[in-house]
Design a protein around this motif. Sequence first.
Motif, mmCIF file in Angstrom:
data_model
loop_
_atom_site.group_PDB
_atom_site.id
_atom_site.type_symbol
_atom_site.label_atom_id
_atom_site.label_comp_id
_atom_site.label_asym_id
_atom_site.label_seq_id
_atom_site.Cartn_x
_atom_site.Cartn_y
_atom_site.Cartn_z
ATOM 1 N N THR A 224 0.817 -1.219 0.000
ATOM 2 C CA THR A 224 0.000 0.000 0.000
ATOM 3 C C THR A 224 0.850 1.269 0.000
ATOM 4 O O THR A 224 0.311 2.352 -0.225
ATOM 5 C CB THR A 224 -0.923 0.023 1.226
ATOM 6 O OG1 THR A 224 -0.132 0.032 2.431
ATOM 7 C CG2 THR A 224 -1.843 -1.189 1.243
ATOM 8 N N SER A 225 2.130 1.134 0.253
ATOM 9 C CA SER A 225 2.996 2.314 0.292
ATOM 10 C C SER A 225 2.988 3.022 -1.069
ATOM 11 O O SER A 225 3.234 2.414 -2.105
ATOM 12 C CB SER A 225 4.427 1.912 0.662
ATOM 13 O OG SER A 225 5.274 3.039 0.679
ATOM 14 N N GLY A 226 2.690 4.291 -1.044
ATOM 15 C CA GLY A 226 2.632 5.080 -2.266
ATOM 16 C C GLY A 226 1.275 5.103 -2.923
ATOM 17 O O GLY A 226 1.045 5.891 -3.854
ATOM 18 N N HIS A 227 0.346 4.253 -2.478
ATOM 19 C CA HIS A 227 -0.998 4.272 -3.039
ATOM 20 C C HIS A 227 -1.760 5.486 -2.518
ATOM 21 O O HIS A 227 -1.548 5.936 -1.391
ATOM 22 C CB HIS A 227 -1.743 2.987 -2.665
ATOM 23 C CG HIS A 227 -3.016 2.775 -3.429
ATOM 24 N ND1 HIS A 227 -4.213 3.357 -3.065
ATOM 25 C CD2 HIS A 227 -3.271 2.041 -4.540
ATOM 26 C CE1 HIS A 227 -5.154 2.994 -3.912
ATOM 27 N NE2 HIS A 227 -4.615 2.191 -4.817
ATOM 28 N N ARG A 228 -2.656 6.005 -3.339
ATOM 29 C CA ARG A 228 -3.399 7.206 -2.967
ATOM 30 C C ARG A 228 -4.274 6.980 -1.723
ATOM 31 O O ARG A 228 -4.492 7.906 -0.931
ATOM 32 C CB ARG A 228 -4.277 7.634 -4.141
ATOM 33 C CG ARG A 228 -5.039 8.920 -3.907
ATOM 34 C CD ARG A 228 -5.846 9.322 -5.126
ATOM 35 N NE ARG A 228 -6.775 10.354 -4.741
ATOM 36 C CZ ARG A 228 -7.972 10.127 -4.203
ATOM 37 N NH1 ARG A 228 -8.357 8.861 -4.024
ATOM 38 N NH2 ARG A 228 -8.768 11.124 -3.857
ATOM 39 N N LEU A 229 -4.744 5.758 -1.513
ATOM 40 C CA LEU A 229 -5.596 5.434 -0.364
ATOM 41 C C LEU A 229 -4.863 4.553 0.646
ATOM 42 O O LEU A 229 -5.485 3.744 1.336
ATOM 43 C CB LEU A 229 -6.870 4.723 -0.839
ATOM 44 C CG LEU A 229 -7.797 5.532 -1.751
ATOM 45 C CD1 LEU A 229 -8.955 4.673 -2.223
ATOM 46 C CD2 LEU A 229 -8.314 6.777 -1.035
ATOM 47 N N SER A 230 -3.565 4.721 0.735
ATOM 48 C CA SER A 230 -2.793 3.880 1.663
ATOM 49 C C SER A 230 -3.249 4.085 3.104
ATOM 50 O O SER A 230 -3.265 3.131 3.895
ATOM 51 C CB SER A 230 -1.304 4.185 1.520
ATOM 52 O OG SER A 230 -1.044 5.555 1.830
ATOM 53 N N ALA A 231 -3.647 5.304 3.481
ATOM 54 C CA ALA A 231 -4.098 5.565 4.850
ATOM 55 C C ALA A 231 -5.369 4.781 5.163
ATOM 56 O O ALA A 231 -5.569 4.311 6.296
ATOM 57 C CB ALA A 231 -4.336 7.061 5.045
ATOM 58 N N LEU A 232 -6.251 4.623 4.174
ATOM 59 C CA LEU A 232 -7.489 3.866 4.393
ATOM 60 C C LEU A 232 -7.185 2.397 4.653
ATOM 61 O O LEU A 232 -7.726 1.798 5.591
ATOM 62 C CB LEU A 232 -8.395 4.030 3.179
ATOM 63 C CG LEU A 232 -9.780 3.385 3.239
ATOM 64 C CD1 LEU A 232 -10.784 4.192 2.417
ATOM 65 C CD2 LEU A 232 -9.772 1.936 2.732
ATOM 66 N N PHE A 233 -6.331 1.792 3.818
ATOM 67 C CA PHE A 233 -6.034 0.367 3.985
ATOM 68 C C PHE A 233 -5.286 0.114 5.294
ATOM 69 O O PHE A 233 -5.524 -0.902 5.955
ATOM 70 C CB PHE A 233 -5.222 -0.123 2.787
ATOM 71 C CG PHE A 233 -5.984 -0.100 1.503
ATOM 72 C CD1 PHE A 233 -7.053 -0.946 1.285
ATOM 73 C CD2 PHE A 233 -5.640 0.783 0.484
ATOM 74 C CE1 PHE A 233 -7.767 -0.922 0.099
ATOM 75 C CE2 PHE A 233 -6.342 0.821 -0.703
ATOM 76 C CZ PHE A 233 -7.415 -0.028 -0.899
ATOM 77 N N GLU A 234 -4.406 1.017 5.666
ATOM 78 C CA GLU A 234 -3.699 0.844 6.935
ATOM 79 C C GLU A 234 -4.662 0.966 8.105
ATOM 80 O O GLU A 234 -4.575 0.213 9.079
ATOM 81 C CB GLU A 234 -2.582 1.892 7.056
ATOM 82 C CG GLU A 234 -1.733 1.698 8.294
ATOM 83 C CD GLU A 234 -0.547 2.639 8.326
ATOM 84 O OE1 GLU A 234 0.273 2.538 9.253
ATOM 85 O OE2 GLU A 234 -0.450 3.487 7.409
ATOM 86 N N LEU A 235 -5.614 1.885 8.016
ATOM 87 C CA LEU A 235 -6.591 2.048 9.080
ATOM 88 C C LEU A 235 -7.492 0.826 9.178
ATOM 89 O O LEU A 235 -7.864 0.389 10.274
ATOM 90 C CB LEU A 235 -7.432 3.307 8.811
ATOM 91 C CG LEU A 235 -8.348 3.797 9.934
ATOM 92 C CD1 LEU A 235 -7.531 4.175 11.158
ATOM 93 C CD2 LEU A 235 -9.173 4.988 9.462
ATOM 94 N N ALA A 236 -7.839 0.239 8.032
ATOM 95 C CA ALA A 236 -8.686 -0.954 8.036
ATOM 96 C C ALA A 236 -7.977 -2.133 8.691
ATOM 97 O O ALA A 236 -8.585 -2.885 9.472
ATOM 98 C CB ALA A 236 -9.084 -1.312 6.603
#
Length: 435
Positions: A224-236
């Motif tokens: 997910t690093s560098g993905h535009r929604l990386s914060a969402l996947f990490e939070l999930a």
Amino acid sequence: MTTPRDTPASRRVRANGDGTVYQRKDGRWEAAGYVLAPGDTHKRVRVYGTTRKDALAKLTEKIATSNRGVPAPSAQGSVAAFLTYWLETVAVHRLRENTHTRYTACTRLYLIPGLGKKKLAKLTAKDVRTWLDQLRTTCQCCARSLDTTRDQAQCCAIGKCCSKRLSPLTLAYVHSVLKSALEHAVREEEIPRNVARNVRMGTPRPRRFEPLTTQEARAFLAATSGHRLSALFELALRTGLRKGELLGLRWEDLDLAGGTASIRRTLQRTNSSGLTTLPTKTQNSERRIALPTPCVRSLEQHRDQQHQEREAAGAGWKDSGYVFTRPDGAPIEGATLTRHFNTLLRRASLRRIRFHDLRHSAATLLLEQGVELVVIKELLGHAHIGVTATVYAHVRLRLQRDAIDLLGNALRNPDEAATRPDDGDEPPLCAAPVR
């Protein structure tokens, strides 16, 4: 003088309130009497039998039920008519829209074709059990004529059944919909009891899921690093929030300085309103959770990135207020998020799982780290701790096995441990932790 004993049975005078019994011209026996009706009133009912004894027994049973305060059923229509009334006038105001849509489909596909022609007042537990047993063994391709909509026949049209039967979970769901409908009929005094509750379905096995292991979770976060929604996947993955809860987060719900998030709503697509904001799944789902430090940092970076996207969009920016949006500020569709998720799984060379399995992965990893079940229940927003214990029972068994092994190390005879050769597979006794 004629005594009551000398009077024929058919002409004997019955006591006041016991009703009347007489033989009809067609040879059958008819008994009639007054019983309790809805609204604290009384009405005259008639029952029939092949003999006087049969008719009298049926009337006596109804009068005894009335004396216990149970009103006689007033339903005259069919099960199909009542189910239609219940869905259109009662359930539509008490269920979430997506749940009502599923109830309607279940009623149209299974309940009305199977039980719709029966009278509601005469529906028995045997009728329900027989129908469920038949539904369990019936191929749905044959029952619903699915071959007629296919370009090439695969099942009943060519005389080769594909045995596409309903799963135990679907059968349990159909049974629960019927119970809910009949329960409302009891509350409205249409029928005296809910016959569906007397039918035992057994507890279906929970749906099997394969959460991410620790190594797989690390690989996913790296992808997910560098993905535009990386914060969402990490939070999930780190908090176990549901997809709708993540997409429904607003910036006003976050306290990045205090490291907390308030879960107040969910974002879902409905048939009537499209992509809309709905209340949380249950009352317990509306909660406040602590944010992990890595999530706070990634959310701060995501906020800066969103400010840049706002400036780039200019007048075309759609100020929705959501934390996770499309590049133009509009809310994100659940299906779009799923496509991004599957792309990340392929990038990380991981097996394909559902987005909801990130929630299971978070809970499983927390349990394996020794976190108390009640803490996980509050984090996930389960209504009861029994839900958490049931879903993650396989993890608890693994922890029990680890605890038993630790106890075995503690109780091992020191002399046996000293004489036993060290093969390097088990730690020495002094290093065994005891929880």
